[in-house]
Structure formats: structure tokens, C-alpha cells
Design a protein around this motif. Sequence first.
Motif, PDB file in Angstrom:
ATOM      1  N   ARG A  51       0.646  -0.980  -0.483  1.00  0.00           N
ATOM      2  CA  ARG A  51      -0.044  -0.325   0.522  1.00  0.00           C
ATOM      3  C   ARG A  51       0.794   1.334   0.059  1.00  0.00           C
ATOM      4  NH1 ARG A  51      -5.603  -0.539   2.373  1.00  0.00           N
ATOM      5  NH2 ARG A  51      -6.393  -2.400   1.521  1.00  0.00           N
ATOM      6  N   LEU A  52       1.671   1.174   0.820  1.00  0.00           N
ATOM      7  CA  LEU A  52       2.629   2.467   0.410  1.00  0.00           C
ATOM      8  C   LEU A  52       4.014   2.319  -0.389  1.00  0.00           C
ATOM      9  CD1 LEU A  52       4.152   1.688   4.607  1.00  0.00           C
ATOM     10  CD2 LEU A  52       3.061   3.757   3.453  1.00  0.00           C
ATOM     11  N   ALA A  53       3.797   1.063  -1.379  1.00  0.00           N
ATOM     12  CA  ALA A  53       4.418   1.676  -2.177  1.00  0.00           C
ATOM     13  C   ALA A  53       3.685   2.207  -3.141  1.00  0.00           C
ATOM     14  CB  ALA A  53       4.726   0.130  -3.301  1.00  0.00           C
ATOM     15  N   SER A  54       2.405   1.729  -3.264  1.00  0.00           N
ATOM     16  CA  SER A  54       1.551   2.386  -3.929  1.00  0.00           C
ATOM     17  C   SER A  54       1.060   3.815  -4.103  1.00  0.00           C
ATOM     18  CB  SER A  54       0.019   1.704  -4.142  1.00  0.00           C
ATOM     19  OG  SER A  54      -0.656   1.930  -4.295  1.00  0.00           O
ATOM     20  N   ALA A  55       1.023   4.313  -2.488  1.00  0.00           N
ATOM     21  CA  ALA A  55       0.653   5.143  -1.829  1.00  0.00           C
ATOM     22  C   ALA A  55       1.728   6.383  -2.754  1.00  0.00           C
ATOM     23  CB  ALA A  55       0.261   5.023  -1.156  1.00  0.00           C
ATOM     24  N   SER A  56       2.629   5.772  -2.785  1.00  0.00           N
ATOM     25  CA  SER A  56       4.123   6.860  -3.479  1.00  0.00           C
ATOM     26  C   SER A  56       4.245   6.568  -4.893  1.00  0.00           C
ATOM     27  CB  SER A  56       5.120   6.865  -2.424  1.00  0.00           C
ATOM     28  OG  SER A  56       5.556   4.589  -2.452  1.00  0.00           O
ATOM     29  N   ASP A  57       3.585   5.693  -5.270  1.00  0.00           N
ATOM     30  CA  ASP A  57       4.576   5.355  -6.754  1.00  0.00           C
ATOM     31  C   ASP A  57       5.198   5.478  -7.075  1.00  0.00           C
ATOM     32  OD1 ASP A  57       3.007   5.379  -9.852  1.00  0.00           O
ATOM     33  OD2 ASP A  57       3.811   7.749  -9.598  1.00  0.00           O
ATOM     34  N   MET A  58       6.187   4.297  -6.334  1.00  0.00           N
ATOM     35  CA  MET A  58       7.076   3.676  -6.148  1.00  0.00           C
ATOM     36  C   MET A  58       6.809   2.464  -7.420  1.00  0.00           C
ATOM     37  SD  MET A  58       8.568   2.603  -2.615  1.00  0.00           S
ATOM     38  CE  MET A  58       9.364   2.949  -1.796  1.00  0.00           C
ATOM     39  N   ARG A  59       8.235   2.617  -8.326  1.00  0.00           N
ATOM     40  CA  ARG A  59       8.441   2.124  -9.094  1.00  0.00           C
ATOM     41  C   ARG A  59       9.750   1.198  -9.494  1.00  0.00           C
ATOM     42  NH1 ARG A  59       3.401   2.249 -11.245  1.00  0.00           N
ATOM     43  NH2 ARG A  59       2.448   3.582 -11.511  1.00  0.00           N
ATOM     44  N   PRO A  60       9.754   0.203 -10.316  1.00  0.00           N
ATOM     45  CA  PRO A  60      10.756  -0.790  -9.757  1.00  0.00           C
ATOM     46  C   PRO A  60      12.278  -0.231 -10.706  1.00  0.00           C
ATOM     47  CG  PRO A  60       8.731  -2.464 -11.069  1.00  0.00           C
ATOM     48  CD  PRO A  60       8.401  -0.669 -10.722  1.00  0.00           C
ATOM     49  N   ASN A  61      13.019  -0.775 -10.044  1.00  0.00           N
ATOM     50  CA  ASN A  61      14.412  -0.242 -10.627  1.00  0.00           C
ATOM     51  C   ASN A  61      14.629  -0.442 -11.699  1.00  0.00           C
ATOM     52  OD1 ASN A  61      17.283   0.223 -10.805  1.00  0.00           O
ATOM     53  ND2 ASN A  61      17.608   0.568  -8.815  1.00  0.00           N
ATOM     54  N   VAL A  62      14.737   0.316 -12.701  1.00  0.00           N
ATOM     55  CA  VAL A  62      14.985  -0.443 -14.546  1.00  0.00           C
ATOM     56  C   VAL A  62      16.506  -1.127 -14.323  1.00  0.00           C
ATOM     57  CG1 VAL A  62      14.648   0.001 -16.632  1.00  0.00           C
ATOM     58  CG2 VAL A  62      13.086   1.626 -14.924  1.00  0.00           C
ATOM     59  N   GLU A  63      17.610  -0.496 -14.058  1.00  0.00           N
ATOM     60  CA  GLU A  63      18.592  -0.687 -14.032  1.00  0.00           C
ATOM     61  C   GLU A  63      18.905  -2.025 -13.321  1.00  0.00           C
ATOM     62  OE1 GLU A  63      21.532   2.016 -12.457  1.00  0.00           O
ATOM     63  OE2 GLU A  63      20.261   3.258 -14.546  1.00  0.00           O
ATOM     64  N   TYR A  64      18.180  -2.789 -12.514  1.00  0.00           N
ATOM     65  CA  TYR A  64      18.174  -3.442 -11.646  1.00  0.00           C
ATOM     66  C   TYR A  64      17.805  -4.269 -12.406  1.00  0.00           C
ATOM     67  CZ  TYR A  64      17.674  -7.453  -8.092  1.00  0.00           C
ATOM     68  OH  TYR A  64      17.468  -8.022  -7.513  1.00  0.00           O
ATOM     69  N   HIS A  65      16.587  -4.739 -12.389  1.00  0.00           N
ATOM     70  CA  HIS A  65      15.821  -5.744 -13.498  1.00  0.00           C
ATOM     71  C   HIS A  65      16.311  -5.808 -14.697  1.00  0.00           C
ATOM     72  CE1 HIS A  65      12.803  -6.367 -10.525  1.00  0.00           C
ATOM     73  NE2 HIS A  65      12.743  -5.164 -10.569  1.00  0.00           N
ATOM     74  N   ALA A  66      16.932  -4.421 -15.498  1.00  0.00           N
ATOM     75  CA  ALA A  66      18.041  -4.752 -16.953  1.00  0.00           C
ATOM     76  C   ALA A  66      18.770  -5.864 -16.827  1.00  0.00           C
ATOM     77  CB  ALA A  66      17.895  -3.892 -17.239  1.00  0.00           C
ATOM     78  N   HIS A  67      19.311  -6.567 -16.013  1.00  0.00           N
ATOM     79  CA  HIS A  67      21.002  -7.351 -16.370  1.00  0.00           C
ATOM     80  C   HIS A  67      20.262  -8.420 -16.350  1.00  0.00           C
ATOM     81  CE1 HIS A  67      23.468  -4.821 -14.551  1.00  0.00           C
ATOM     82  NE2 HIS A  67      22.585  -4.006 -13.653  1.00  0.00           N
ATOM     83  N   ALA A  68      18.674  -8.681 -16.434  1.00  0.00           N
ATOM     84  CA  ALA A  68      18.284 -10.514 -16.367  1.00  0.00           C
ATOM     85  C   ALA A  68      18.429 -11.590 -15.658  1.00  0.00           C
ATOM     86  CB  ALA A  68      18.305 -10.216 -18.060  1.00  0.00           C
ATOM     87  N   ARG A  69      18.722 -11.350 -14.024  1.00  0.00           N
ATOM     88  CA  ARG A  69      19.210 -12.222 -13.430  1.00  0.00           C
ATOM     89  C   ARG A  69      18.308 -13.646 -13.308  1.00  0.00           C
ATOM     90  NH1 ARG A  69      21.823  -8.618  -9.013  1.00  0.00           N
ATOM     91  NH2 ARG A  69      22.697  -6.778 -10.075  1.00  0.00           N
TER      92      ARG A  69
END
Length: 51
Positions: free
Chosen positions: A33-51
Motif C-alpha cells: 500500500r505504501l509503494a502504491s500510495a507513493s507511486d514507487m516503480r521498480p528499479n529499471v537498471e536492476y531488472h535490466a540485468h536479466a538475472r
Amino acid sequence: MSITRTRASALALARAGLLLAAPVAAFFNMTSRLASASDMRPNVEYHAHAR
């Protein structure tokens, strides 16, 4: 999926197990809920590493 006390008993979860799982579920709900309320988004650079 919601789990009821009756269903938990059928799954042989003891009351102590339910009391341990409840705060974890509540914390996950709160952080989501906190992430949704503060409009947090995933870290694109971290997820781009395709781990």
C-alpha cells in the motif's frame, strides 16, 4: 487467495502457525500500500540485468 481459519485447520496449520503468518501478511500488505500510495516503480537498471 484468502485463507479462512477453517481452511487453515484443514491444512493442519496450528494456531501458533497462524499467529506467526499473520504479521508477515500484514507487513506485506502495508508495504504494498505504501509503494502504491507513493507511486514507487521498480528499479529499471536492476531488472535490466536479466538475472
